[in-house]
Scaffold this motif. Structure first.
Motif, mmCIF file in Angstrom:
data_model
loop_
_atom_site.group_PDB
_atom_site.id
_atom_site.type_symbol
_atom_site.label_atom_id
_atom_site.label_comp_id
_atom_site.label_asym_id
_atom_site.label_seq_id
_atom_site.Cartn_x
_atom_site.Cartn_y
_atom_site.Cartn_z
ATOM 1 N N HIS A 159 24.700 9.966 23.587
ATOM 2 C CA HIS A 159 25.971 10.163 24.274
ATOM 3 C C HIS A 159 25.904 11.345 25.229
ATOM 4 O O HIS A 159 24.976 12.160 25.162
ATOM 5 N N ILE A 160 26.915 11.408 26.098
ATOM 6 C CA ILE A 160 27.032 12.523 27.041
ATOM 7 C C ILE A 160 28.387 13.189 26.848
ATOM 8 O O ILE A 160 29.424 12.525 26.916
ATOM 9 N N HIS A 161 28.380 14.498 26.606
ATOM 10 C CA HIS A 161 29.612 15.279 26.589
ATOM 11 C C HIS A 161 29.933 15.690 28.023
ATOM 12 O O HIS A 161 29.038 16.117 28.767
ATOM 13 N N ASP A 174 35.997 7.994 29.939
ATOM 14 C CA ASP A 174 35.792 8.192 28.512
ATOM 15 C C ASP A 174 35.458 6.872 27.816
ATOM 16 O O ASP A 174 36.090 5.835 28.077
ATOM 17 N N ASN A 175 34.455 6.921 26.947
ATOM 18 C CA ASN A 175 33.982 5.770 26.157
ATOM 19 C C ASN A 175 33.254 4.699 26.975
ATOM 20 O O ASN A 175 32.875 3.659 26.425
ATOM 21 N N VAL A 194 26.891 6.511 25.522
ATOM 22 C CA VAL A 194 28.350 6.601 25.494
ATOM 23 C C VAL A 194 28.822 7.875 26.201
ATOM 24 O O VAL A 194 28.330 8.977 25.923
ATOM 25 N N VAL A 195 29.785 7.714 27.091
ATOM 26 C CA VAL A 195 30.399 8.849 27.775
ATOM 27 C C VAL A 195 31.561 9.375 26.926
ATOM 28 O O VAL A 195 32.439 8.608 26.536
ATOM 29 N N ARG A 196 31.551 10.658 26.636
ATOM 30 C CA ARG A 196 32.629 11.279 25.863
ATOM 31 C C ARG A 196 33.272 12.367 26.723
ATOM 32 O O ARG A 196 32.603 13.314 27.122
ATOM 33 N N VAL A 197 34.553 12.199 27.017
ATOM 34 C CA VAL A 197 35.244 13.098 27.936
ATOM 35 C C VAL A 197 36.318 13.887 27.195
ATOM 36 O O VAL A 197 37.140 13.321 26.474
ATOM 37 N N MET A 205 23.796 15.861 27.598
ATOM 38 C CA MET A 205 23.489 14.607 26.925
ATOM 39 C C MET A 205 22.758 14.918 25.634
ATOM 40 O O MET A 205 21.904 15.812 25.589
ATOM 41 N N HIS A 206 23.083 14.200 24.557
ATOM 42 C CA HIS A 206 22.450 14.406 23.268
ATOM 43 C C HIS A 206 21.656 13.171 22.855
ATOM 44 O O HIS A 206 22.170 12.049 22.875
#
Length: 229
Positions: A159-161, A174-175, A194-197, A205-206
């Protein structure tokens, strides 16, 4: 057909083929982002998320007799590595000195890679953080306490914060799920990211250790969003 006419026909066919090839190449250069060109030229830091545990306040008290003790801040605002460590005990194996991240959460969650899961003897699904319903359980232990989880073990989805400002600049929401090209020792494009906003997030990115090892990850690795899914 005279020889000169045959030569002219062949030449025209070859020229037509060359021109069509050039046209196709030009079309490829102007293709939309979904065909592989980056949605934005901006690079994203890629961080390796090693195995760790998020504890509820009740489980932290059961294991240590006190709330978590911050050791150092993490890249995401408000998150920290705790002084405390735990042992994971699975049906087939044990892992010691596992990091605990704070602050405490509503429910305890264990994040490991697929390789680590096999060593412990559990089979967790790939899930987003917090989505633990129906996942395997495990035993957590410290020098002074023990906690048995009925569920809570996952392999964290890549995912990416990012902040709302980052999302606007990178043209994602988001999502949303995207593909990200990673520039590392062994470059690779990862899908289903997954994009997390949130206004509480910092751009990064993790990925987990299995993914990192496969691409030759190091702390200088960066990614670019190249497609929507």
């Amino acid at each position: 057909m005279q020889p000169s006419e045959m030569n002219e026909k062949v030449i025209n066919e070859i020229l037509g083929s060359v021109i069509q090839t050039l046209v196709n190449q030009l079309k490829g250069e102007n293709a939309p982002a979904s065909c592989g060109r980056a949605l934005s030229g901006e690079t994203i830091p890629v961080e390796l998320s090693a195995r760790h545990v998020h504890l509820s306040e009740a489980d932290a008290m059961e294991l240590f007799g006190h709330p978590l003790t911050p050791k150092r801040d993490l890249s995401q605002p408000g998150q920290f590595l705790a002084e405390e460590r735990v042992r994971l005990i699975g049906p087939k194996g044990v892992m010691d000195n596992v990091a605990v991240l704070g602050p405490s959460r509503n429910a305890t969650q264990v994040e490991i890679s697929k390789t680590e899961a096999r060593a412990l003897g559990v089979n967790p699904p790939v899930r987003m953080s917090g989505d633990v319903k129906g996942t395997p359980g495990i035993i957590l232990a410290s020098q002074s306490g023990i906690v048995g989880l009925e569920e809570g073990v996952i392999v964290a989805a890549r995912h990416i914060h990012m902040s709302p400002e980052d999302a606007s600049r990178l043209h994602v929401t988001d999502n949303e799920r995207v593909s990200v090209h990673i520039d590392s020792e062994r470059p690779v494009t990862l899908e289903d990211v997954v994009v997390r906003v949130s206004d509480q997030f910092k751009l990064s990115m993790h990925i987990d250790p299995d993914e990192g090892n496969g691409m030759g990850w190091n702390s200088k690795a960066t990614g670019r969003i190249v497609a929507r899914q």
